[in-house]
Design a protein around this motif. Structure first.
Motif, PDB file in Angstrom:
ATOM      1  N   THR A   1      -0.567   5.274 -13.411  1.00  0.00           N
ATOM      2  CA  THR A   1      -0.102   4.233 -12.497  1.00  0.00           C
ATOM      3  C   THR A   1      -1.289   3.608 -11.790  1.00  0.00           C
ATOM      4  N   PRO A   2      -1.191   2.325 -11.463  1.00  0.00           N
ATOM      5  CA  PRO A   2      -2.309   1.656 -10.790  1.00  0.00           C
ATOM      6  C   PRO A   2      -2.481   2.154  -9.366  1.00  0.00           C
ATOM      7  N   THR A   3      -3.708   2.112  -8.902  1.00  0.00           N
ATOM      8  CA  THR A   3      -3.995   2.376  -7.500  1.00  0.00           C
ATOM      9  C   THR A   3      -3.848   1.054  -6.770  1.00  0.00           C
ATOM     10  N   ILE A   4      -2.927   1.013  -5.822  1.00  0.00           N
ATOM     11  CA  ILE A   4      -2.657  -0.236  -5.112  1.00  0.00           C
ATOM     12  C   ILE A   4      -3.355  -0.186  -3.760  1.00  0.00           C
ATOM     13  N   ASP A   5      -4.396  -1.011  -3.623  1.00  0.00           N
ATOM     14  CA  ASP A   5      -5.127  -1.076  -2.359  1.00  0.00           C
ATOM     15  C   ASP A   5      -4.677  -2.315  -1.574  1.00  0.00           C
ATOM     16  N   ASP A   6      -5.218  -2.490  -0.380  1.00  0.00           N
ATOM     17  CA  ASP A   6      -4.815  -3.619   0.469  1.00  0.00           C
ATOM     18  C   ASP A   6      -5.081  -4.970  -0.191  1.00  0.00           C
ATOM     19  N   ASP A   7      -6.205  -5.105  -0.888  1.00  0.00           N
ATOM     20  CA  ASP A   7      -6.552  -6.382  -1.515  1.00  0.00           C
ATOM     21  C   ASP A   7      -5.620  -6.703  -2.676  1.00  0.00           C
ATOM     22  N   GLY A   8      -5.239  -5.703  -3.458  1.00  0.00           N
ATOM     23  CA  GLY A   8      -4.408  -5.929  -4.629  1.00  0.00           C
ATOM     24  C   GLY A   8      -2.912  -5.837  -4.383  1.00  0.00           C
ATOM     25  N   ALA A   9      -2.492  -5.381  -3.198  1.00  0.00           N
ATOM     26  CA  ALA A   9      -1.063  -5.198  -2.922  1.00  0.00           C
ATOM     27  C   ALA A   9      -0.231  -6.459  -3.173  1.00  0.00           C
ATOM     28  N   PRO A  10      -0.699  -7.657  -2.789  1.00  0.00           N
ATOM     29  CA  PRO A  10       0.109  -8.847  -3.078  1.00  0.00           C
ATOM     30  C   PRO A  10       0.338  -9.075  -4.577  1.00  0.00           C
ATOM     31  N   PHE A  11      -0.645  -8.763  -5.417  1.00  0.00           N
ATOM     32  CA  PHE A  11      -0.481  -8.907  -6.865  1.00  0.00           C
ATOM     33  C   PHE A  11       0.728  -8.109  -7.334  1.00  0.00           C
ATOM     34  N   TRP A  12       0.822  -6.849  -6.877  1.00  0.00           N
ATOM     35  CA  TRP A  12       1.906  -5.964  -7.286  1.00  0.00           C
ATOM     36  C   TRP A  12       3.233  -6.378  -6.656  1.00  0.00           C
ATOM     37  N   ALA A  13       3.210  -6.891  -5.433  1.00  0.00           N
ATOM     38  CA  ALA A  13       4.439  -7.371  -4.783  1.00  0.00           C
ATOM     39  C   ALA A  13       4.998  -8.583  -5.539  1.00  0.00           C
ATOM     40  N   TYR A  14       4.148  -9.495  -5.937  1.00  0.00           N
ATOM     41  CA  TYR A  14       4.598 -10.655  -6.717  1.00  0.00           C
ATOM     42  C   TYR A  14       5.104 -10.216  -8.094  1.00  0.00           C
ATOM     43  N   ALA A  15       4.427  -9.249  -8.713  1.00  0.00           N
ATOM     44  CA  ALA A  15       4.885  -8.735 -10.013  1.00  0.00           C
ATOM     45  C   ALA A  15       6.299  -8.175  -9.888  1.00  0.00           C
ATOM     46  N   ARG A  16       6.576  -7.479  -8.803  1.00  0.00           N
ATOM     47  CA  ARG A  16       7.913  -6.923  -8.558  1.00  0.00           C
ATOM     48  C   ARG A  16       8.963  -8.037  -8.506  1.00  0.00           C
ATOM     49  N   GLN A  17       8.541  -9.245  -8.125  1.00  0.00           N
ATOM     50  CA  GLN A  17       9.434 -10.405  -8.078  1.00  0.00           C
ATOM     51  C   GLN A  17       9.438 -11.180  -9.405  1.00  0.00           C
ATOM     52  N   GLY A  18       8.684 -10.686 -10.397  1.00  0.00           N
ATOM     53  CA  GLY A  18       8.615 -11.362 -11.690  1.00  0.00           C
ATOM     54  C   GLY A  18       7.674 -12.536 -11.714  1.00  0.00           C
ATOM     55  N   GLU A  19       6.676 -12.530 -10.830  1.00  0.00           N
ATOM     56  CA  GLU A  19       5.707 -13.626 -10.762  1.00  0.00           C
ATOM     57  C   GLU A  19       4.300 -13.106 -11.028  1.00  0.00           C
ATOM     58  N   LEU A  20       3.552 -13.874 -11.804  1.00  0.00           N
ATOM     59  CA  LEU A  20       2.140 -13.577 -12.003  1.00  0.00           C
ATOM     60  C   LEU A  20       1.355 -14.491 -11.075  1.00  0.00           C
ATOM     61  N   ARG A  21       0.744 -13.901 -10.082  1.00  0.00           N
ATOM     62  CA  ARG A  21      -0.077 -14.670  -9.141  1.00  0.00           C
ATOM     63  C   ARG A  21      -1.483 -14.091  -9.118  1.00  0.00           C
ATOM     64  N   ILE A  22      -2.437 -14.988  -8.941  1.00  0.00           N
ATOM     65  CA  ILE A  22      -3.850 -14.620  -8.909  1.00  0.00           C
ATOM     66  C   ILE A  22      -4.429 -15.068  -7.573  1.00  0.00           C
ATOM     67  N   GLN A  23      -5.258 -14.220  -7.012  1.00  0.00           N
ATOM     68  CA  GLN A  23      -5.901 -14.525  -5.735  1.00  0.00           C
ATOM     69  C   GLN A  23      -6.881 -15.679  -5.906  1.00  0.00           C
ATOM     70  N   ALA A  24      -6.901 -16.554  -4.899  1.00  0.00           N
ATOM     71  CA  ALA A  24      -7.812 -17.699  -4.917  1.00  0.00           C
ATOM     72  C   ALA A  24      -8.442 -17.868  -3.547  1.00  0.00           C
ATOM     73  N   CYS A  25      -9.613 -18.446  -3.529  1.00  0.00           N
ATOM     74  CA  CYS A  25     -10.249 -18.824  -2.277  1.00  0.00           C
ATOM     75  C   CYS A  25      -9.423 -19.967  -1.681  1.00  0.00           C
ATOM     76  N   ALA A  26      -9.107 -19.863  -0.400  1.00  0.00           N
ATOM     77  CA  ALA A  26      -8.313 -20.900   0.264  1.00  0.00           C
ATOM     78  C   ALA A  26      -9.184 -21.851   1.073  1.00  0.00           C
ATOM     79  N   ASP A  27     -10.486 -21.781   0.842  1.00  0.00           N
ATOM     80  CA  ASP A  27     -11.426 -22.605   1.601  1.00  0.00           C
ATOM     81  C   ASP A  27     -11.873 -23.791   0.742  1.00  0.00           C
TER      82      ASP A  27
END
Length: 143
Positions: A3-29
């Protein structure tokens, strides 16, 4: 299963996956807005700590793959031969995700014959829950 180790930085990736969405982190600046994977707190391009999660189409192509050979971890030996693929995302060619090519979301790891796995094959993400974690997997894209 590993099983993957879910850290604070990657937690949103796994939360979106649970919703059936593939999301990738991006710079918002702006103007950077660089996509990055694996997730991390700081943009490696502009060093901003502002982030957002962008939804991807889930389409990509097999960039590389391997068919593991024995000895295997006991939990995986019964499903051999299976594949582990590296997928290059269609809208983010520098982003590559590891997963398995399967016949359907809940199929066994050996559901696609090794001779059907090809570099450059177009794939689409699917999701399945295993041991309480929703994992992205890949199916061949239909023409």
């Amino acid at each position: 299963m590993l099983t993957p180790t879910i850290d604070d930085d990657g937690a949103p990736f796994w939360a979106y996956a649970r919703q059936g969405e593939l999301r990738i982190q991006a710079c918002a600046d702006p103007p950077c807005e660089e996509l990055r994977f694996p997730p991390r707190p700081c943009c490696p391009t502009c060093h901003s700590f502002d982030t957002e999660w962008r939804q991807m189409t889930g389409r990509g192509k097999i960039w590389s793959y391997v068919i593991p050979h024995p000895p295997l971890l006991p939990a995986y030996a019964a499903q051999a031969p299976y594949n582990a693929i590296l997928v290059e995302l269609a809208e983010a060619p520098r982003i590559r995700l590891v997963g398995n090519l399967v016949a359907s979301p809940d199929a066994r790891l050996d559901s696609v014959a090794p001779d059907r796995v090809r570099i450059g094959a177009r794939v689409q993400v699917v999701f399945t829950e295993i041991d309480g974690v929703t994992l992205p997997r890949w199916v061949l894209e239909r023409p």
